[in-house]
Design a protein around this motif. Sequence first.
Motif, PDB file in Angstrom:
ATOM      1  N   UNK A 122      18.759 -26.763   9.192  1.00 18.51           N
ATOM      2  CA  UNK A 122      17.813 -27.673   9.854  1.00 18.51           C
ATOM      3  C   UNK A 122      17.706 -27.263  11.328  1.00 18.51           C
ATOM      4  N   UNK A 123      16.764 -27.858  12.027  1.00 18.06           N
ATOM      5  CA  UNK A 123      16.566 -27.519  13.440  1.00 18.06           C
ATOM      6  C   UNK A 123      17.707 -28.054  14.307  1.00 18.06           C
ATOM      7  N   UNK A 124      17.905 -27.377  15.429  1.00 17.96           N
ATOM      8  CA  UNK A 124      18.825 -27.972  16.405  1.00 17.96           C
ATOM      9  C   UNK A 124      18.432 -27.627  17.827  1.00 17.96           C
ATOM     10  N   UNK A 125      18.879 -28.532  18.726  1.00 15.52           N
ATOM     11  CA  UNK A 125      18.589 -28.406  20.157  1.00 15.52           C
ATOM     12  C   UNK A 125      19.933 -28.299  20.867  1.00 15.52           C
ATOM     13  N   UNK A 126      20.021 -27.402  21.829  1.00 11.24           N
ATOM     14  CA  UNK A 126      21.252 -27.263  22.607  1.00 11.24           C
ATOM     15  C   UNK A 126      21.077 -27.949  23.964  1.00 11.24           C
ATOM     16  N   UNK A 127      22.032 -28.822  24.292  1.00  4.53           N
ATOM     17  CA  UNK A 127      22.102 -29.346  25.672  1.00  4.53           C
ATOM     18  C   UNK A 127      23.484 -28.977  26.207  1.00  4.53           C
ATOM     19  N   UNK A 128      23.615 -27.747  26.748  1.00  4.82           N
ATOM     20  CA  UNK A 128      24.918 -27.256  27.185  1.00  4.82           C
ATOM     21  C   UNK A 128      25.360 -27.918  28.492  1.00  4.82           C
ATOM     22  N   UNK A 129      26.675 -28.219  28.583  1.00  4.16           N
ATOM     23  CA  UNK A 129      27.164 -28.940  29.768  1.00  4.16           C
ATOM     24  C   UNK A 129      28.308 -28.229  30.475  1.00  4.16           C
ATOM     25  N   UNK A 130      28.604 -26.970  30.085  1.00  3.45           N
ATOM     26  CA  UNK A 130      29.610 -26.189  30.823  1.00  3.45           C
ATOM     27  C   UNK A 130      28.932 -24.936  31.385  1.00  3.45           C
ATOM     28  N   UNK A 131      29.595 -24.299  32.352  1.00  2.57           N
ATOM     29  CA  UNK A 131      29.041 -23.058  32.916  1.00  2.57           C
ATOM     30  C   UNK A 131      28.892 -22.029  31.799  1.00  2.57           C
ATOM     31  N   UNK A 132      29.949 -21.910  30.974  1.00  2.00           N
ATOM     32  CA  UNK A 132      29.902 -20.907  29.900  1.00  2.00           C
ATOM     33  C   UNK A 132      28.754 -21.181  28.931  1.00  2.00           C
ATOM     34  N   UNK A 133      28.582 -22.433  28.549  1.00  2.00           N
ATOM     35  CA  UNK A 133      27.551 -22.711  27.535  1.00  2.00           C
ATOM     36  C   UNK A 133      26.146 -22.614  28.128  1.00  2.00           C
ATOM     37  N   UNK A 134      25.974 -22.971  29.407  1.00  2.00           N
ATOM     38  CA  UNK A 134      24.629 -22.842  30.009  1.00  2.00           C
ATOM     39  C   UNK A 134      24.270 -21.378  30.231  1.00  2.00           C
ATOM     40  N   UNK A 135      25.251 -20.592  30.693  1.00  2.00           N
ATOM     41  CA  UNK A 135      24.939 -19.205  31.048  1.00  2.00           C
ATOM     42  C   UNK A 135      24.945 -18.286  29.845  1.00  2.00           C
ATOM     43  N   UNK A 136      25.581 -18.732  28.762  1.00  2.00           N
ATOM     44  CA  UNK A 136      25.893 -17.760  27.716  1.00  2.00           C
ATOM     45  C   UNK A 136      25.739 -18.320  26.301  1.00  2.00           C
ATOM     46  N   UNK A 137      26.647 -19.216  25.879  1.00  2.00           N
ATOM     47  CA  UNK A 137      26.766 -19.487  24.436  1.00  2.00           C
ATOM     48  C   UNK A 137      25.603 -20.269  23.830  1.00  2.00           C
ATOM     49  N   UNK A 138      24.847 -21.028  24.657  1.00  2.00           N
ATOM     50  CA  UNK A 138      23.745 -21.819  24.071  1.00  2.00           C
ATOM     51  C   UNK A 138      22.534 -20.947  23.744  1.00  2.00           C
ATOM     52  N   UNK A 139      22.529 -19.717  24.279  1.00  2.00           N
ATOM     53  CA  UNK A 139      21.410 -18.803  24.053  1.00  2.00           C
ATOM     54  C   UNK A 139      21.863 -17.693  23.111  1.00  2.00           C
TER      55      UNK A 139
END
Length: 349
Positions: A122-139
């Motif tokens: 199913x679809x999902x949306x990422x709302x990253x809240x750490x430096x690592x997840x914003x800069x890297x893992x959410x993309x």
Amino acid sequence: MEKVTVNAGVGYDILIDKGILDSAGKLIADVIGKRKALVVTDDNVDGYYGERIMHSLSDAGIEAMKVVFPHGEASKSHSTLLKIYEFMAVNGYTRSDFIVALGGGVVGDTAGYAAATYMRGIDFVQIPTTVLSQADSSVGGKTAVNINGGKNLVGAFHQPRLVICDTDTLDTLTPEFFSDGMAEVVKHGMIKSAELFDILSNKDIKANIVEIMKRNVTIKGRVVENDEREKGERMLLNFGHTLAHALEKYYNYTGLTHGSAVAIGMSTFTHIAERRGMCQAGIADKLDALLEKCGLPLTDDAPLHELYTLSLRDKKHLASGMNIVICSDIGKSEVVKMSVDEYAEFLKG
Ligand SMILES: NC(=O)c1ccc[n+]([C@@H]2O[C@H](COP(=O)([O-])OP(=O)(O)OC[C@H]3O[C@@H](n4cnc5c(N)ncnc54)[C@H](O)[C@@H]3O)[C@@H](O)[C@H]2O)c1
């Protein structure tokens, strides 16, 4: 608000700004409509931002429920996944509903894999809240959970439909987690962008965080577009990681954080490369100065010969050799193929 588009999966936007969490509901509704959402988050993030995201979704006319699990890597597991699946089934979530992953990389990877597999995806949306997840893992669409046999061993490529980075959420991170995530930010500068490296080295990082995140997700997004399934260019993202993984194994995944291990890996390999004439003179010191500015370590006492053994992750390396990422200059990187003997020689410095 900054917007970066990634042409992977069906294509998606990464939206970056201070304070956009409260507009998340409307931003999501604009992209995937007013279907039913499941917010997945951990207890820490829920305490800070859970209520705000639920209000934002409801204000936008999106019906939503929430699953909260304990923070930490141990939650990246099949038992957490089962709780998410069961909650969705009991509450009538269908293939046309979607997941919102609110949190760091642990939440993003676990909720992303739940989305990749529930009802075959199913679809999902990422709302990253750490430096690592914003800069890297959410993309990039890599989702996974851990098993006893190893980290991230069970997962799927499943691109998000939208990524929303509210850089204000980084204000509540502990200094340790802020520093930890900066290792991947520095890595992006080293492998692809002298301009990013320059901003990080010469400007106030927190004051320029929106610009810095925009440059990071652009770099990660372009690499992923060129190589969605990690067959070629995406390997450059492993700069510092060959030694980092060995260090993490050496310390049995306790004590040394991932970001610290990556920092040591980048510094060690760049010093060796410089001594061997494989890169421009002087870049190792520039890298070290930036890592120190970010509060990251440069060296470790673990013996290199033990790290060498731990680097040979599987028998495959004995036959095919190692792919070692070297930066020939700041912003310029390449994959250097080495036999295991050449790699052993390289590690001697
Ligand atoms: N999918 C990928 O491409 C990819 C890439 C790199 C790393 N990862 C994965 O990411 C994970 C690490 O992610 P991480 O470093 O974000 O760790 P994390 O998700 O564990 O978050 C770190 C800590 O910060 C807390 N936290 C999160 N956001 C907060 C906020 N805004 N304010 C206060 N506290 C907050 C969390 O509760 C947690 O305790 C690992 O499991 C790693 O394997 C995935």
